[in-house]
Structure formats: C-alpha cells, structure tokens
Enzyme design. Structure first.
Site, PDB file in Angstrom:
ATOM      1  CG  HIS A 117      63.675  35.026 -41.501  1.00 13.07           C
ATOM      2  ND1 HIS A 117      63.015  35.136 -42.709  1.00 13.07           N
ATOM      3  CD2 HIS A 117      64.306  36.219 -41.309  1.00 13.07           C
ATOM      4  CE1 HIS A 117      63.254  36.344 -43.234  1.00 13.07           C
ATOM      5  NE2 HIS A 117      64.020  37.019 -42.400  1.00 13.07           N
TER       6      HIS A 117
ATOM      7  CG  HIS B 196      68.296  37.231 -44.449  1.00 14.16           C
ATOM      8  ND1 HIS B 196      68.858  38.433 -44.122  1.00 14.16           N
ATOM      9  CD2 HIS B 196      66.995  37.333 -44.132  1.00 14.16           C
ATOM     10  CE1 HIS B 196      67.939  39.221 -43.602  1.00 14.16           C
ATOM     11  NE2 HIS B 196      66.788  38.578 -43.613  1.00 14.16           N
TER      12      HIS B 196
ATOM     13  CD  GLU C 249      65.162  38.724 -47.018  1.00 19.52           C
ATOM     14  OE1 GLU C 249      64.369  37.936 -46.480  1.00 19.52           O
ATOM     15  OE2 GLU C 249      65.333  39.890 -46.596  1.00 19.52           O
TER      16      GLU C 249
END
Ligand code: GAL
Length: 389
Positions: free
Chosen positions: A144, A215, A353
């Site tokens: 991420h 997210h 996601e």
C-alpha cells in the site's frame, strides 16, 4: 427490487452546511416512521494541521446517501444508507477523530492507498532496466505505497458542491522510492441512485507505476454490528491470482471452481472460511485474494454484489479495473475503538479493493500498471446501494 427511500426532509434538517458535519448524540429510534437521527463525527475533531496542511471533514449528501470524508488519507469516514426499514445505517468502519487515524499502525480504514495499492514483492521492481527499491513494510514485501503511503498524506480538498469532493495529492519524485512526480486526483461523488462514485486520475513527469484503490471496510449490517460471515457475497470472477505464503501472486491465473473462492453465485462469506484443505485460505488467514473480474464490453463491470443478512442492504460494486482484492478483515484485532465506541473486532468488516493485480510491476503478463509522461491514469469505481426485503 430496488427501493429508494425518500429521506430528503430529514437530511436537510440533519445537515445545515456542506463542510461542517453536525453531530447527533441521540440514540437511533426503533420507530422507523420518525426521521432517524444520523451519527457522523464532529468536523472539529478532524480540524488540525498535519505536516503543515489543514485536515478537515467534508460531508457529501443527497436525499439517499450521506458520506463523510476526510482529506487525511482521502478517507471515507462514514457512509450512511437506508436499510430495509429506512433506518440510516453507517456501513463503513472509521474513527471519530483524526488523531486515531494519524496515530499507531495503519489499518487503512477508508483510505485511498497508493502510489501502489497492494503488494510489490520484496519492495523491488524494474522500469527500463533500472531497479527501484521501496520500503518493505509487510514481511518481505512493500504494501500500500510503503511506510508513508497516500493513506497518510493530507490531500488538498475542494468541495465542488453538495455531492462532490475533489482531492489532490502531489507525490514527489522519489517519495517512498517511486520514480516521477505523480499528481493524483480522487473525486468522490454521491450519486442520485444511492451510489458513491470514486474517480481516480493521475499524471506523471517520469515513467512510474500506479495502482490506486479505496480501502473502505464495509459491514452492511452497520459498522461494529458483528460478524460479516453471514453476508451473502457474489463476485463476478471465474479466476483469481493464487498467492504464495507472503501473499505475492505466483503469476498464474487459476479457476475458482471447486475452491472456497468460488463466489459466482451468492454465498455466505463464512460458509467455507474454515476449509482447512485450502492452502490459499491458509496463506491469506482467510480471504485476502485478488479476483480477476470477468471482462465485459461495458465501461463499468459489475464486480460484486453483497447483502447484509440483517439490514437487507445490498452493495453492488462497478468498476473498470481488471482485479478486485477481497479482504475479509483477518487482521482486525479489536484493539481499535471505532466510531460510536465500538471495537474493530476480527472479521467484522470486509474490503473490496478494485485495482490492478498485486505485484504487477514484476509480472509482465499481468495488465500493465506503468504510467508514462503524457499518459493519463483514469479509472472509476462505484459502490451502489439498494435494499432487499
Ligand atoms: C489489505 C491486504 C491485507 C491487509 C489489509 C490491511 O488490502 O490485502 O493483507 O494488509 O489490507 O490490514
């Protein structure tokens, strides 16, 4: 059947200004004939200076849906939609103040993750023969966007009207190891048909890789209301990208048939979660996998449909992205106090996601995540809500 609820009178009573979330402390009444007070955090609890930039909370609304979004990490903090009785229900996990987002380890609640959402193996990739090294913040891998990804940046915010918020973040050349100055814009829009649309846009001044996603952790029975195991989930994917024990794709695309990852017909999330014969569930500690969305000729494809077993709230996910990570809250640990004083207990929320496949920069066969100067990265995802009785 879709039933849209007309709650405009109440919404206009509950929210006076676009920018200032008004807090209601009353408990929700069980009498559904009365307007239901809605709980969203107090904007003041989000007004701070972080890294020299102002953070705030912005409210987007129409008569069917209310979203509270902070520019710290471009995060969806609250998302209220009516349940089958018309009761406004907050379907995302979040904190009620910005400090809880800035402090401690990142759960990525509601955030835009980037520059590269999901994992890059060993924090390394090559572009034009040059190797780039990223922080490894998830075992051996980079996750991420690294240590301080886009989820921990203050974005510039511009509320365009009652229903639209535009957020911009300029990520400098070399930030978290990525080449090129990337200008990322994310536009959140609440739509008349009870949807939250997310438009992503990015340009770069040097060749780079990009994979942005949202997210949000959803519980369609309401944030903090318990297990998601009885939610009914449909994922429009014949294949998924199997992973190794560090959740990096092996490179193959495998059929979901005869595996616990087959969600082609609506199935309770928890129905096969304890299938010990599945090495994929073992590696993921449950569901934590990228599904290959069955391609269509439509500009947006329905990737998933999920229903809260108690609320009747249905969420359809539409996207133009080739993949979608279904993460089942396996690392939720009950250690965080979320809105309303509840706890983020194990598997009480899930993420869908929409994105490119994990570790694409190291898999030339996967759809490309490379962005060159002069090109525009442009993608859209819609989370659309309705109810079933
Ligand atoms: C997901 C990821 C999970 C976990 C989670 C955050 O996107 O796939 O493995 O890291 O984020 O806790």
């Amino acid at each position: 059947m879709r039933i849209l609820f007309s709650i405009s009178i109440f919404v206009s009573l509950a929210f006076g200004a676009c920018h200032n979330a008004q807090q209601t402390t009353e408990e929700q009444s069980s009498d559904t004939t009365k307007p239901q007070p809605m709980q969203i955090p107090d904007a003041k609890a989000f007004q701070q200076t972080i890294d020299g930039k102002p953070s705030n909370l912005y409210v987007l609304k129409n008569s069917n849906i209310v979203a509270a979004i902070t520019n710290y990490g471009a995060r969806v903090v609250s998302l209220l939609v009516p349940d089958k009785n018309g009761k406004m229900t907050d379907v995302v996990v979040g904190f009620d103040n910005v400090n809880d987002y800035t402090q401690g380890s990142d759960t990525y609640f509601g955030a835009i993750v980037g520059r590269y959402g999901n994992r890059i193996a060993k924090g390394k990739f090559e572009l034009d023969g040059k190797e780039y090294t990223l922080p490894t913040n998830n075992g051996p891998n980079s996750l991420h966007g690294g240590d301080t990804g886009f989820s921990r940046k203050v974005w510039d915010a511009q509320q365009l009207n009652d229903s639209t918020l535009q957020l911009t973040y300029v990520s400098k050349d070399g930030e978290e190891g990525y080449p090129g100055t990337l200008t990322a814009k994310v536009t959140y829009t609440v739509m008349g048909n009870q949807g939250l649309k997310i438009d992503y846009h990015a340009t770069t001044d040097k060749k780079t890789v990009v994979n942005l996603t949202n997210h949000s952790y959803f519980n369609l029975n309401g944030e903090g209301s318990g297990t998601i195991n009885n939610h009914l989930m449909m994922i429009n994917a014949d294949k998924f990208t199997p992973v190794d024990s560090t959740l990096i794709p092996t490179g193959n695309l495998e059929s979901v048939a005869n595996t616990p990852l087959d969600f082609r017909s609506p199935t309770a999330i928890g129905a096969r979660i304890n299938d010990t014969s599945s090495v994929q569930l073992k590696y993921g500690k449950g569901y934590d996998h990228n599904f290959v969305i069955n391609p269509t000729n439509d500009s947006l494809t329905k990737a998933a449909e999920v229903m809260g077993d108690q609320s009747g709230i249905v969420m359809d996910v539409y996207t133009d992205q080739p993949g979608m990570q279904f993460y089942g809250g396996n690392f939720m640990d009950g250690l965080h106090t979320i809105k309303g004083g509840k706890k983020d207990n194990y598997r009480t929320a899930f993420c869908l996601e929409t994105q490119h496949y994990p570790d694409s920069p190291n898999h030339p066969d996967f759809p490309s995540t490379t962005l060159s100067p002069g090109e525009v990265y442009k993608t859209t995802t819609i989370y659309e809500f309705s109810v079933k009785q």
